[in-house]
Motif scaffolding. Structure first.
Motif, PDB file in Angstrom:
ATOM      1  N   THR A  65       0.865  -1.170   0.000  1.00 57.01           N
ATOM      2  CA  THR A  65       0.000   0.000   0.000  1.00 57.01           C
ATOM      3  C   THR A  65       0.905   1.224   0.000  1.00 57.01           C
ATOM      4  O   THR A  65       2.123   1.098   0.051  1.00 57.01           O
ATOM      5  N   SER A  66       0.294   2.403  -0.029  1.00 55.24           N
ATOM      6  CA  SER A  66       1.115   3.615  -0.007  1.00 55.24           C
ATOM      7  C   SER A  66       1.931   3.718   1.270  1.00 55.24           C
ATOM      8  O   SER A  66       2.965   4.392   1.301  1.00 55.24           O
ATOM      9  N   HIS A  67       1.469   3.032   2.323  1.00 52.10           N
ATOM     10  CA  HIS A  67       2.114   3.151   3.622  1.00 52.10           C
ATOM     11  C   HIS A  67       2.878   1.896   4.046  1.00 52.10           C
ATOM     12  O   HIS A  67       3.820   1.992   4.831  1.00 52.10           O
ATOM     13  N   ALA A  68       2.462   0.719   3.577  1.00 53.97           N
ATOM     14  CA  ALA A  68       2.936  -0.533   4.163  1.00 53.97           C
ATOM     15  C   ALA A  68       3.709  -1.388   3.167  1.00 53.97           C
ATOM     16  O   ALA A  68       3.294  -1.556   2.016  1.00 53.97           O
ATOM     17  N   GLU A  69       4.810  -1.953   3.643  1.00 50.19           N
ATOM     18  CA  GLU A  69       5.589  -2.946   2.899  1.00 50.19           C
ATOM     19  C   GLU A  69       4.867  -4.290   2.951  1.00 50.19           C
ATOM     20  O   GLU A  69       4.171  -4.590   3.908  1.00 50.19           O
ATOM     21  N   PHE A  70       5.072  -5.155   1.945  1.00 51.45           N
ATOM     22  CA  PHE A  70       4.279  -6.383   1.795  1.00 51.45           C
ATOM     23  C   PHE A  70       4.334  -7.308   3.005  1.00 51.45           C
ATOM     24  O   PHE A  70       3.294  -7.757   3.506  1.00 51.45           O
ATOM     25  N   ASN A  71       5.530  -7.653   3.486  1.00 46.73           N
ATOM     26  CA  ASN A  71       5.617  -8.620   4.589  1.00 46.73           C
ATOM     27  C   ASN A  71       4.933  -8.096   5.845  1.00 46.73           C
ATOM     28  O   ASN A  71       4.250  -8.847   6.554  1.00 46.73           O
ATOM     29  N   ALA A  72       5.117  -6.805   6.125  1.00 41.03           N
ATOM     30  CA  ALA A  72       4.466  -6.206   7.296  1.00 41.03           C
ATOM     31  C   ALA A  72       2.960  -6.128   7.100  1.00 41.03           C
ATOM     32  O   ALA A  72       2.184  -6.396   8.028  1.00 41.03           O
ATOM     33  N   TRP A  73       2.525  -5.791   5.902  1.00 42.03           N
ATOM     34  CA  TRP A  73       1.096  -5.670   5.580  1.00 42.03           C
ATOM     35  C   TRP A  73       0.391  -7.025   5.599  1.00 42.03           C
ATOM     36  O   TRP A  73      -0.752  -7.138   6.021  1.00 42.03           O
ATOM     37  N   HIS A  74       1.099  -8.073   5.175  1.00 42.49           N
ATOM     38  CA  HIS A  74       0.500  -9.409   5.090  1.00 42.49           C
ATOM     39  C   HIS A  74       0.131  -9.938   6.472  1.00 42.49           C
ATOM     40  O   HIS A  74      -0.910 -10.571   6.630  1.00 42.49           O
ATOM     41  N   ASP A  75       0.969  -9.660   7.482  1.00 45.54           N
ATOM     42  CA  ASP A  75       0.652 -10.108   8.849  1.00 45.54           C
ATOM     43  C   ASP A  75       1.207  -9.117   9.862  1.00 45.54           C
ATOM     44  O   ASP A  75       2.220  -9.374  10.522  1.00 45.54           O
ATOM     45  N   PRO A  76       0.560  -7.948  10.015  1.00 46.69           N
ATOM     46  CA  PRO A  76       1.076  -6.941  10.942  1.00 46.69           C
ATOM     47  C   PRO A  76       1.029  -7.383  12.399  1.00 46.69           C
ATOM     48  O   PRO A  76       1.879  -6.967  13.194  1.00 46.69           O
ATOM     49  N   GLU A  77       0.045  -8.221  12.771  1.00 45.37           N
ATOM     50  CA  GLU A  77       0.000  -8.710  14.165  1.00 45.37           C
ATOM     51  C   GLU A  77       1.240  -9.539  14.485  1.00 45.37           C
ATOM     52  O   GLU A  77       1.793  -9.461  15.588  1.00 45.37           O
ATOM     53  N   ALA A  78       1.679 -10.341  13.516  1.00 45.34           N
ATOM     54  CA  ALA A  78       2.891 -11.132  13.732  1.00 45.34           C
ATOM     55  C   ALA A  78       4.105 -10.227  13.921  1.00 45.34           C
ATOM     56  O   ALA A  78       4.943 -10.460  14.800  1.00 45.34           O
ATOM     57  N   LEU A  79       4.197  -9.178  13.113  1.00 54.14           N
ATOM     58  CA  LEU A  79       5.305  -8.232  13.266  1.00 54.14           C
ATOM     59  C   LEU A  79       5.254  -7.557  14.627  1.00 54.14           C
ATOM     60  O   LEU A  79       6.295  -7.365  15.273  1.00 54.14           O
TER      61      LEU A  79
END
Length: 347
Positions: free
Chosen positions: A170-184
């Motif tokens: 997204t304009s704000h989020a990188e793929f790995n972080a966006w895919h599972d932000p709770e895990a991050l």
């Protein structure tokens, strides 16, 4: 004063890699498998670039081509902790590796689940292990929650993800972080030392066309895989195609027009093997879990407290190491010296 012998070998760093093997994960795995500075103990697989079963097959095949079929590989999470799974087929192809068909490895996956392989490998190691996450961090988060005492034995967690600036999913989020932000969020709050290799440097670690075309022409299977993946992406881009297209588009771009290509996740592996290639700075970091900015990593680079701190509105955030700049020539040299056994390819 004690001085070590010039023939003394440097310490090999024990590493477990957690991957969602797409194109750049394959580059990272080849590097890890061949680095004289890395002792690759195990690989765990997670859904991300493609589904977890395809990730597992890709990982086994890549390790076989890189000459390390002995590395244990385990199947992990099929989906994020909360989100629905959202693949990256548009950028990595339906099979995750641009549609390339690799020779099938004879090695089989470990009978252990990913979290159990993580637990056993870390417990069995006589020295602390570095855990490298280059996909969504679902497996890592589940491990941290299931085995907190074992997690304390880690040297650190290095992850490819996030950004101190713009995103890509997204304009704000990188793929790995966006895919599972709770895990991050679980990883950031774990208390384990954490290093973030994000988009700020991810796109800066590039090979020029002559470099990856030499790799593509190599007789060594691992080097050829690396070159083929980079050249395929470059030729497809030059021809106006989409790497994710199935079947692969016919491309006829002149090699002289091919762009530099990023080694992506492999840069995070280089960081571990050769820390001097990356400039790290310590910052408070948290990840957004709601709204339009879900998955955004907020890296607080202020050196002077703002009004939010003055008025007691600043929520505490864990301080981690963030990759902010590269020594590009050193990283390229480190990568090529590792993945290419032929001096003619590296020159």
């Amino acid at each position: 004063m004690h001085s070590s012998s010039s023939s003394e070998q440097p310490r090999r760093i024990p590493v477990i890699a957690d991957v969602d093997t797409g194109v750049d994960d394959a580059l990272a795995l080849t590097f890890l498998a061949r680095s004289p500075r890395i002792d690759l103990r195990a690989v765990t697989c997670v859904a991300g670039n493609t589904d977890v079963d395809q990730v597992l097959r890709n990982t086994l095949d890549v390790l076989d081509l890189a000459g390390r079929p002995d590395v244990p590989v385990a199947r992990g999470a099929e989906r994020p902790l909360i989100n629905e799974p959202r693949n990256a087929h548009a950028f990595h192809g339906v099979n995750g590796i641009g549609g390339l068909q690799l020779p099938a490895a004879s090695a089989l996956a470990s009978p252990l689940a990913a979290v159990e392989l993580l637990h056993r490998t870390i417990e069995d190691s006589p020295e602390p292990v570095t855990l490298l996450g280059i996909g969504p961090l679902t497996n890592v988060a589940v491990f941290l929650r299931a085995y907190p005492l074992t997690a304390r034995k880690l040297e650190r967690i290095v992850f490819m993800g996030g950004s101190a600036g713009m995103g890509n999913a997204t304009s704000h989020a990188e793929f790995n972080a966006w895919h599972d932000p709770e895990a991050l969020a679980v990883v950031l709050e774990s208390g384990v030392p954490v290093t973030m290799y994000g988009l700020d440097v991810f796109m800066l670690a590039t090979l020029d066309a002559p470099q990856y075309l030499k790799l593509e022409a190599s007789t060594d299977p691992g080097a050829r895989l690396v070159g083929s993946l980079l050249a395929l992406g470059a030729r497809t881009r030059a021809a106006g195609g989409v790497l994710g297209a199935e079947p692969l588009p016919t491309v006829s771009a002149n090699d002289g027009t091919l762009e530099p290509m990023t080694i992506g996740d492999a840069g995070a592996a280089c960081l571990i093997a050769a820390p001097e290639t990356v400039v790290l700075e310590d910052y408070p970091v948290r990840v957004e879990l709601a709204g339009h900015s879900r998955g955004q990593t907020l890296v607080d680079r202020r050196r002077i407290a703002g009004e939010d701190a003055v008025h007691g509105l600043l929520a505490p955030a864990p301080v981690i190491s963030v990759a902010m700049a590269l020594d590009h020539p050193a990283m390229v040299r480190t990568f090529l010296d590792t993945v290419a056994p032929d001096e003619a390819i590296r020159s």
